[in-house]
Scaffold this active site. Structure first.
Site, PDB file in Angstrom:
ATOM      1  N   LEU A  98       0.891  -1.174  -0.158  1.00 16.27           N
ATOM      2  CA  LEU A  98       0.068  -0.025   0.188  1.00 16.27           C
ATOM      3  C   LEU A  98       0.885   1.259  -0.032  1.00 16.27           C
ATOM      4  CD1 LEU A  98      -2.948  -0.421   2.358  1.00 16.27           C
ATOM      5  CD2 LEU A  98      -3.093   0.105   0.131  1.00 16.27           C
ATOM      6  N   ASP A  99       0.645   2.256  -0.726  1.00 19.25           N
ATOM      7  CA  ASP A  99       1.329   3.241  -0.939  1.00 19.25           C
ATOM      8  C   ASP A  99       1.429   4.241   0.475  1.00 19.25           C
ATOM      9  OD1 ASP A  99       1.806   2.986  -3.798  1.00 19.25           O
ATOM     10  OD2 ASP A  99      -0.067   4.227  -3.947  1.00 19.25           O
ATOM     11  N   ILE A 100       2.552   4.741   0.468  1.00 20.42           N
ATOM     12  CA  ILE A 100       2.581   5.545   1.999  1.00 20.42           C
ATOM     13  C   ILE A 100       1.425   6.509   2.194  1.00 20.42           C
ATOM     14  CG2 ILE A 100       3.983   7.662   0.900  1.00 20.42           C
ATOM     15  CD1 ILE A 100       5.686   7.329   3.181  1.00 20.42           C
ATOM     16  N   SER A 106      -1.622   5.818   1.407  1.00 21.64           N
ATOM     17  CA  SER A 106      -2.745   5.294   1.274  1.00 21.64           C
ATOM     18  C   SER A 106      -3.060   4.369   2.522  1.00 21.64           C
ATOM     19  CB  SER A 106      -2.719   3.979   0.126  1.00 21.64           C
ATOM     20  OG  SER A 106      -2.697   4.683  -1.175  1.00 21.64           O
TER      21      SER A 106
END
Length: 248
Positions: free
Chosen positions: A120-122, A124
């Site tokens: 998961l992106d930073i 998100s």
């Protein structure tokens, strides 16, 4: 398939374990081919040969944990980078969800070899899976993974008016990233400013890039489900064990 293949690759194909686990078990003498112990790394087998593992391997595997985190913003999924902490730093006794009724005691040794199965992106939030079990990692991020993932995505339209239905259809099927057509997705409006995305693939920053292509800016992104496992009421920044009755 009649050519011999590496034993570790064959064990992974059979769903017995990950390749890394297979190599460990072979070195320990826990693997048999047609009843004979094979302990040499790099050994090859034919597809019709019977591969089995000793009880010790199954016992070791059953001790491996899978942890679900509700990742907050500002944490990276894997290795620490650019001064940001990895999500695994959230896993400690104090942050275990009070409603987690799995009969497993937390111990710091469980943090060893605990790796993210997907990212998961930073910026998100939501459901992130950390596991010691190579079978689950393969199921979620292996090349032939068919497990879908669901996201709630808050968006702003950057053009006048509202998003045309034709562009909503393109989000469902018809967009390309990096010169390659995307697999069909399921994208629908939840309310005036929030979309539900269900994806069967996970390219880097895929949803944000898809939205950009049709003039949408993502202002919030939360993963709420991976296959049959839901985020549910798990509070932000807390974690729980995968329950025995849950399957991705």
């Amino acid at each position: 398939m009649t050519e011999p293949v590496r034993l570790s690759k064959r064990m992974s194909e059979l769903g017995l374990c990950s390749r890394r686990e297979a190599d460990e078990w072979i070195e320990k003498g826990w693997v048999r081919v047609d009843g004979q112990v094979v302990s040499v790394l790099g050994s090859k087998v034919l597809p019709h040969q019977r591969v089995s593992v000793e009880r010790q391997a199954a016992a070791e595997q059953s001790k491996r944990v899978t942890i679900l985190i509700n990742k907050p913003m500002g944490f990276v999924s894997g290795q620490a980078e650019d001064g940001y902490k990895p999500a695994v730093a959230l896993v400690e006794s104090a942050t275990r969800w009070k409603e987690d009724h799995v009969d497993t005691q937390f111990h710091p040794t469980q943090l060893r070899s605990l790796v993210p199965a997907g990212r998961l992106d930073i910026d998100s939030v939501g459901l992130l899976v950390l596991t010691q079990d190579g079978r689950i990692a393969k199921q979620l991020i292996g090349e032939d993974s068919s497990v879908d993932k669901e996201y709630l995505v808050r968006v702003q339209y950057t053009k006048p008016g509202k998003l045309p239905d034709s562009d909503l259809k393109r989000l469902n099927h018809g967009l390309s990233l990096d010169g390659k057509a995307l697999k069909p997705a399921k994208v629908r409006w939840q309310n005036d400013d929030q979309l539900s995305f269900i994806l069967n693939e996970g390219k880097k920053r895929q949803i944000r890039r898809m939205c950009e292509l049709v003039g949408l800016k993502v202002v919030g992104l939360k993963r709420v489900r991976i296959g049959g496992v839901k985020l549910g009421d798990l509070p932000t920044g807390e974690w729980r064990y995968l329950r025995p009755d849950e399957q991705f």
